[in-house]
Design a protein around this motif. Structure first.
Motif, PDB file in Angstrom:
ATOM      1  N   MET A   1       0.695  -1.216   0.006  1.00  0.00           N
ATOM      2  CA  MET A   1       0.079   0.058  -0.058  1.00  0.00           C
ATOM      3  C   MET A   1       1.051   1.239  -0.030  1.00  0.00           C
ATOM      4  SD  MET A   1      -2.494   1.335   2.901  1.00  0.00           S
ATOM      5  CE  MET A   1      -3.377  -0.395   3.159  1.00  0.00           C
ATOM      6  N   PRO A   2       0.822   2.100  -1.061  1.00  0.00           N
ATOM      7  CA  PRO A   2       1.639   3.183  -1.067  1.00  0.00           C
ATOM      8  C   PRO A   2       1.419   4.065   0.135  1.00  0.00           C
ATOM      9  CG  PRO A   2       0.669   2.762  -3.118  1.00  0.00           C
ATOM     10  CD  PRO A   2       0.008   1.996  -2.144  1.00  0.00           C
ATOM     11  N   MET A   3       2.334   4.811   0.690  1.00  0.00           N
ATOM     12  CA  MET A   3       1.994   5.827   1.717  1.00  0.00           C
ATOM     13  C   MET A   3       2.157   7.122   1.415  1.00  0.00           C
ATOM     14  SD  MET A   3       3.665   7.488   4.493  1.00  0.00           S
ATOM     15  CE  MET A   3       4.947   6.979   5.475  1.00  0.00           C
ATOM     16  N   ILE A   4       1.389   7.956   1.605  1.00  0.00           N
ATOM     17  CA  ILE A   4       1.402   9.378   1.156  1.00  0.00           C
ATOM     18  C   ILE A   4       1.340  10.454   2.433  1.00  0.00           C
ATOM     19  CG2 ILE A   4       0.179  11.317   0.032  1.00  0.00           C
ATOM     20  CD1 ILE A   4      -1.302   9.228  -1.711  1.00  0.00           C
ATOM     21  N   ALA A   5       2.538  11.186   2.594  1.00  0.00           N
ATOM     22  CA  ALA A   5       2.734  11.995   3.732  1.00  0.00           C
ATOM     23  C   ALA A   5       2.342  13.347   3.395  1.00  0.00           C
ATOM     24  CB  ALA A   5       4.155  12.022   4.198  1.00  0.00           C
ATOM     25  N   VAL A   6       1.330  13.849   4.164  1.00  0.00           N
ATOM     26  CA  VAL A   6       1.003  15.426   3.806  1.00  0.00           C
ATOM     27  C   VAL A   6       1.712  16.228   4.827  1.00  0.00           C
ATOM     28  CG1 VAL A   6      -0.790  16.939   3.628  1.00  0.00           C
ATOM     29  CG2 VAL A   6      -1.128  14.724   2.833  1.00  0.00           C
ATOM     30  N   LEU A   7       2.640  16.982   4.292  1.00  0.00           N
ATOM     31  CA  LEU A   7       3.486  17.760   5.523  1.00  0.00           C
ATOM     32  C   LEU A   7       2.834  19.120   5.653  1.00  0.00           C
ATOM     33  CD1 LEU A   7       7.072  16.991   3.951  1.00  0.00           C
ATOM     34  CD2 LEU A   7       5.562  15.653   5.651  1.00  0.00           C
ATOM     35  N   ALA A   8       2.312  19.149   6.748  1.00  0.00           N
ATOM     36  CA  ALA A   8       1.534  20.426   7.070  1.00  0.00           C
ATOM     37  C   ALA A   8       2.296  21.471   7.936  1.00  0.00           C
ATOM     38  CB  ALA A   8       0.462  19.902   7.763  1.00  0.00           C
ATOM     39  N   LEU A   9       2.156  22.685   7.206  1.00  0.00           N
ATOM     40  CA  LEU A   9       2.907  23.816   8.000  1.00  0.00           C
ATOM     41  C   LEU A   9       1.831  24.771   8.311  1.00  0.00           C
ATOM     42  CD1 LEU A   9       5.695  24.431   5.400  1.00  0.00           C
ATOM     43  CD2 LEU A   9       6.202  23.861   7.527  1.00  0.00           C
ATOM     44  N   ASP A  10       2.231  25.684   9.598  1.00  0.00           N
ATOM     45  CA  ASP A  10       1.156  26.537  10.036  1.00  0.00           C
ATOM     46  C   ASP A  10       0.668  27.415   9.072  1.00  0.00           C
ATOM     47  OD1 ASP A  10       1.308  25.734  12.568  1.00  0.00           O
ATOM     48  OD2 ASP A  10       2.873  26.994  13.352  1.00  0.00           O
ATOM     49  N   VAL A  43       4.503  19.528  10.990  1.00  0.00           N
ATOM     50  CA  VAL A  43       6.082  19.628  10.779  1.00  0.00           C
ATOM     51  C   VAL A  43       6.748  20.601  11.653  1.00  0.00           C
ATOM     52  CG1 VAL A  43       7.732  20.684   8.938  1.00  0.00           C
ATOM     53  CG2 VAL A  43       5.745  19.147   8.164  1.00  0.00           C
ATOM     54  N   GLY A  44       6.014  21.276  12.533  1.00  0.00           N
ATOM     55  CA  GLY A  44       6.455  22.508  13.119  1.00  0.00           C
ATOM     56  C   GLY A  44       6.979  22.098  14.465  1.00  0.00           C
ATOM     57  N   LEU A  60      -2.469  16.944  14.582  1.00  0.00           N
ATOM     58  CA  LEU A  60      -2.407  15.795  13.503  1.00  0.00           C
ATOM     59  C   LEU A  60      -1.918  14.661  14.397  1.00  0.00           C
ATOM     60  CD1 LEU A  60      -1.254  17.929  10.801  1.00  0.00           C
ATOM     61  CD2 LEU A  60      -3.451  17.341  11.213  1.00  0.00           C
ATOM     62  N   PRO A  61      -2.014  13.396  13.645  1.00  0.00           N
ATOM     63  CA  PRO A  61      -1.673  12.252  14.268  1.00  0.00           C
ATOM     64  C   PRO A  61      -0.239  11.646  14.107  1.00  0.00           C
ATOM     65  CG  PRO A  61      -3.116  11.592  12.541  1.00  0.00           C
ATOM     66  CD  PRO A  61      -3.165  13.346  12.563  1.00  0.00           C
ATOM     67  N   TYR A  62       0.285  12.459  13.192  1.00  0.00           N
ATOM     68  CA  TYR A  62       1.661  12.033  12.716  1.00  0.00           C
ATOM     69  C   TYR A  62       2.684  13.313  12.826  1.00  0.00           C
ATOM     70  CZ  TYR A  62      -0.558   7.896  11.154  1.00  0.00           C
ATOM     71  OH  TYR A  62      -1.342   6.754  10.904  1.00  0.00           O
ATOM     72  N   GLY A  63       3.861  13.114  12.839  1.00  0.00           N
ATOM     73  CA  GLY A  63       4.844  14.192  12.762  1.00  0.00           C
ATOM     74  C   GLY A  63       5.765  13.807  11.737  1.00  0.00           C
ATOM     75  N   ALA A  88      15.205  20.774   9.087  1.00  0.00           N
ATOM     76  CA  ALA A  88      14.727  19.393   9.112  1.00  0.00           C
ATOM     77  C   ALA A  88      13.895  19.018   8.141  1.00  0.00           C
ATOM     78  CB  ALA A  88      14.136  19.036  10.460  1.00  0.00           C
ATOM     79  N   LEU A  89      13.055  20.146   7.634  1.00  0.00           N
ATOM     80  CA  LEU A  89      11.957  19.799   6.628  1.00  0.00           C
ATOM     81  C   LEU A  89      12.711  19.593   5.283  1.00  0.00           C
ATOM     82  CD1 LEU A  89       9.136  19.699   5.362  1.00  0.00           C
ATOM     83  CD2 LEU A  89       8.992  22.236   5.544  1.00  0.00           C
ATOM     84  N   LEU A  90      13.684  20.503   5.131  1.00  0.00           N
ATOM     85  CA  LEU A  90      14.521  20.522   3.806  1.00  0.00           C
ATOM     86  C   LEU A  90      15.180  19.164   3.656  1.00  0.00           C
ATOM     87  CD1 LEU A  90      15.684  24.153   3.554  1.00  0.00           C
ATOM     88  CD2 LEU A  90      13.715  23.270   2.593  1.00  0.00           C
ATOM     89  N   ASP A  91      15.591  18.730   4.791  1.00  0.00           N
ATOM     90  CA  ASP A  91      16.455  17.406   4.694  1.00  0.00           C
ATOM     91  C   ASP A  91      15.356  16.372   4.387  1.00  0.00           C
ATOM     92  OD1 ASP A  91      18.775  18.847   5.396  1.00  0.00           O
ATOM     93  OD2 ASP A  91      18.649  18.238   7.355  1.00  0.00           O
ATOM     94  N   ALA A  92      14.163  16.172   4.994  1.00  0.00           N
ATOM     95  CA  ALA A  92      13.181  15.042   4.813  1.00  0.00           C
ATOM     96  C   ALA A  92      13.100  15.214   3.424  1.00  0.00           C
ATOM     97  CB  ALA A  92      12.273  15.605   5.814  1.00  0.00           C
TER      98      ALA A  92
END
Length: 330
Positions: A1-10, A43-44, A60-63, A88-92
């Motif tokens: 199952m493909p995993m899609i991560a939505v990276l939420a910023l303020d 993300v924050g 949100l349930p994930y980081g 950290a976000l740019l590295d990810a």
């Protein structure tokens, strides 16, 4: 199952947070075999993200760490403070690209993606009000001002007016085909109280890139010598002629025949400038039956004949009006 991560910023609009889940869940419920794990990742540094009005915040349930194995990263729009994203976000994002993940971004999320340097030398777009900022801050990015979806390598960027709907549909089409993406789009849009033709136009715009139009555009550039009719181009794209023209208008601003004519004339100019081929041969290579067939189109766009254009160009004088100045008339 493909995993899609939505990276939420303020500062992200609420619908940008929910659109990915809505698209992929709608597809999964209607089509057996379609299944995605969509993770909403704060993300924050905390599990709460400040949203745009009217909702003040969401937990949100994930980081960010939960996105480390994602097959797809999505960067929705966010607040417009202009600050450089956290390292950290740019590295990810960089790590995801290195392992072959696809990355989608819309609106100000494209600015975050550009900050990684991954878009250098690539085409990208964003919301029209941010295209100038994108070009100014990241001059190595080739900015498409249209705002409609741009796919370049593993990256998908868009203006994001529908919360990244076009990016999600493009990803769905890549995984499961245009038919499922089209049906999902229709199911999402069908409750809207708009005229049926307008719905078709919206669908064509959101699916323009995921419909195989990129391959058709490349094919046209290789096939200028052929006597192509609109039905031939539509058959290559796998759509009707009317749908083809809607999609060409959404992507290029021109109908398919007018876009083809512009390509033919541009190639004729290049051959006149860079080769010694006779005008007769150039006319045939660019899809005109004879110099007489080429001449009126060429004159309308450049203000001169092919032979006179070549003479002026080699003498160093201006070669008439540039195509871009009058392309809308082609």
């Amino acid at each position: 199952m493909p995993m899609i991560a939505v990276l939420a910023l303020d500062g992200l609009p609420g619908h940008h947070l929910t659109t990915p889940g809505l698209v992929f869940d709608t597809a999964a419920r209607a089509h057996p075999g379609v299944d995605y794990d969509v993770r909403l990742c704060a993300v924050g540094g905390s599990d709460a993200v400040r949203l745009g009005a009217p909702a003040p915040a969401a937990v949100l349930p994930y980081g960010l760490a939960d996105a480390a194995e994602a097959d797809v990263l999505l960067l929705p729009a966010h607040g417009e403070d202009g600050a450089r994203p956290e390292p950290a976000l740019l590295d990810a994002i960089g790590a995801a690209a290195a392992r072959g993940a696809r990355i989608g971004a819309c609106g100000t999320g494209v600015l975050t993606l550009a900050a990684t340097g991954l878009l250098d030398g690539r085409r990208a777009t964003t919301a029209w009000r941010h295209t100038g900022e994108l070009a100014r801050r990241y001059p190595r990015v080739e900015v498409d001002p249209g705002g409609t979806l741009v796919a370049d390598g593993p990256f998908r960027t868009s203006g994001g007016v529908f919360g990244g709907l076009d990016v999600c549909l493009r990803l769905l089409a890549e995984d499961h085909g245009e038919r499922i993406a089209g049906r999902t789009c229709r199911e999402l849009l069908s409750p809207l109280t708009v005229h049926a033709e307008r719905v078709a136009e919206v669908i064509d715009r959101t699916l323009a890139d995921s419909s195989g139009l990129d391959a058709t555009l490349e094919w046209l550039e290789r096939s200028l010598h052929l006597p192509l009719a609109p039905a031939d181009i539509a058959a290559h794209a796998g759509v009707s002629v009317s749908s083809l023209n809607r999609r060409f208008l959404a992507r290029t601003g021109l109908s398919a025949p007018r876009y083809l004519l512009r390509l033919r004339l541009q190639r004729a100019r290049e051959l006149l400038e860079g080769t010694d081929e006779p005008v007769e041969a150039i006319a045939v290579r660019t899809g005109f039956a004879s110099p007489a067939a080429l001449r009126p189109h060429f004159a309308r766009l450049t203000g001169t004949t092919p032979r006179a254009y070549r003479t002026r160009h080699r003498a160093g004088a201006p070669g008439g009006k540039p195509l871009a100045a009058r392309s809308a008339t082609t």
